[in-house]
Design an enzyme around this catalytic site. Structure first.
Site, short mmCIF file in Angstrom:
data_model
loop_
_atom_site.label_atom_id
_atom_site.label_comp_id
_atom_site.label_asym_id
_atom_site.label_seq_id
_atom_site.Cartn_x
_atom_site.Cartn_y
_atom_site.Cartn_z
N GLY A 30 0.79 -1.23 0.00
CA GLY A 30 0.00 0.00 0.00
C GLY A 30 0.82 1.27 0.00
O GLY A 30 2.04 1.25 0.24
N SER A 77 6.98 3.54 -5.28
CA SER A 77 7.13 3.23 -6.71
C SER A 77 5.86 3.59 -7.49
O SER A 77 5.88 3.63 -8.72
CB SER A 77 7.46 1.75 -6.89
OG SER A 77 6.42 0.97 -6.34
N GLU A 78 4.76 3.84 -6.80
CA GLU A 78 3.50 4.20 -7.48
C GLU A 78 3.34 5.72 -7.62
O GLU A 78 2.24 6.19 -7.92
CB GLU A 78 2.30 3.66 -6.69
CG GLU A 78 2.38 2.21 -6.27
CD GLU A 78 2.00 1.23 -7.36
OE1 GLU A 78 1.95 1.67 -8.53
OE2 GLU A 78 1.75 0.07 -7.04
N HIS A 157 -3.86 -7.29 -7.94
CA HIS A 157 -3.03 -6.34 -7.22
C HIS A 157 -3.77 -5.63 -6.09
O HIS A 157 -3.64 -6.02 -4.94
CB HIS A 157 -2.42 -5.32 -8.22
CG HIS A 157 -1.50 -4.35 -7.58
ND1 HIS A 157 -0.97 -3.27 -8.22
CD2 HIS A 157 -1.05 -4.26 -6.31
CE1 HIS A 157 -0.21 -2.57 -7.40
NE2 HIS A 157 -0.25 -3.15 -6.23
ZN ZN Z 1 0.05 -2.39 -4.28
#
Ligand code: ZN
Length: 211
Positions: A30, A77-78, A157
């Site tokens: 998350g 990383s998102e 995911h």
């Molecule tokens: Zn995730």
């Protein structure tokens, strides 16, 4: 660090603890972000940190124009997906990403996820569901969906939800997972239906969720 920044950092750290304690993420899973009022920068959770023990000092400040970290820390990383949502929908002030198992399991298995509860009808609506993707492709799809939907489920995911505050974005994930658990329970006794137009109209007239 000014008071506004302190508050956003603390709220993000708190929401990650809440996601973990509610079983909506694993310890390294998350992420969440929030944009400053003047759109100059956002705060986002760091990459690879234990989300249960995250403190407000661990949050990473990122320049909104360049996408580069200001100071220490490696952003999630998102980050690109978060930035693409803010860049497209100016009403969005916070983005939360989690791995709610029932919701993601049902959507990955091909269930056409509808609207099942009054809270979902008013605060979230039907979520978008997309095939597994990451990086640039995920950012592109989130950008194209964020004006129509307030949450997108990525198969295999997790889910991204956005809103006008960190709590609102978080609540959307909790509400979707609650509805998903009802659907799964309903599968054991056939007859769990999604809301039809008449039910939705009744909800719109009568239901006022707390703020
Ligand atoms: Zn995730």
């Amino acid at each position: 660090m000014d008071q506004k920044e302190q508050l956003l950092r603390q709220s993000l750290a708190d929401i990650m603890k809440k996601l973990y304690s509610r079983g909506l993420i694993s310890v390294y899973g998350g992420n969440a972000s929030a944009l400053l009022d003047d759109n100059s920068a956002l705060f986002i959770t760091p990459s690879g940190f234990n989300k249960e023990n995250l403190t407000k000092e661990d949050l990473v400040k990122v320049d909104f124009r360049s996408g580069l970290a200001l100071g220490d820390g490696k952003p999630s990383s998102e980050l690109k997906t978060h930035m693409s949502v803010y860049g497209t929908n100016s009403a969005v002030r916070a983005v939360v990403h989690a791995h709610p198992t029932t919701l993601v399991g049902l959507c990955t298995a091909g269930h056409n996820f509808g609207v099942y509860t009054p809270e979902q009808a008013i605060l979230v609506g039907k979520p978008a569901v997309i095939d597994f993707c990451m990086g640039e492709e995920l950012a592109k799809q989130a950008s194209s969906l964020c004006l129509i939907y307030s949450a997108v489920v990525v198969k295999n995911h997790g889910v991204f939800a956005w809103g006008s505050s960190i709590m609102e974005a978080y609540a959307k994930i909790e509400i979707l997972e609650e509805a998903a658990k009802m659907v799964l329970a309903g599968f054991s006794v056939p007859g769990m239906n999604a809301f039809d137009e008449q039910m939705l109209e009744a909800v719109r007239k009568n239901y006022k969720p707390g703020r």
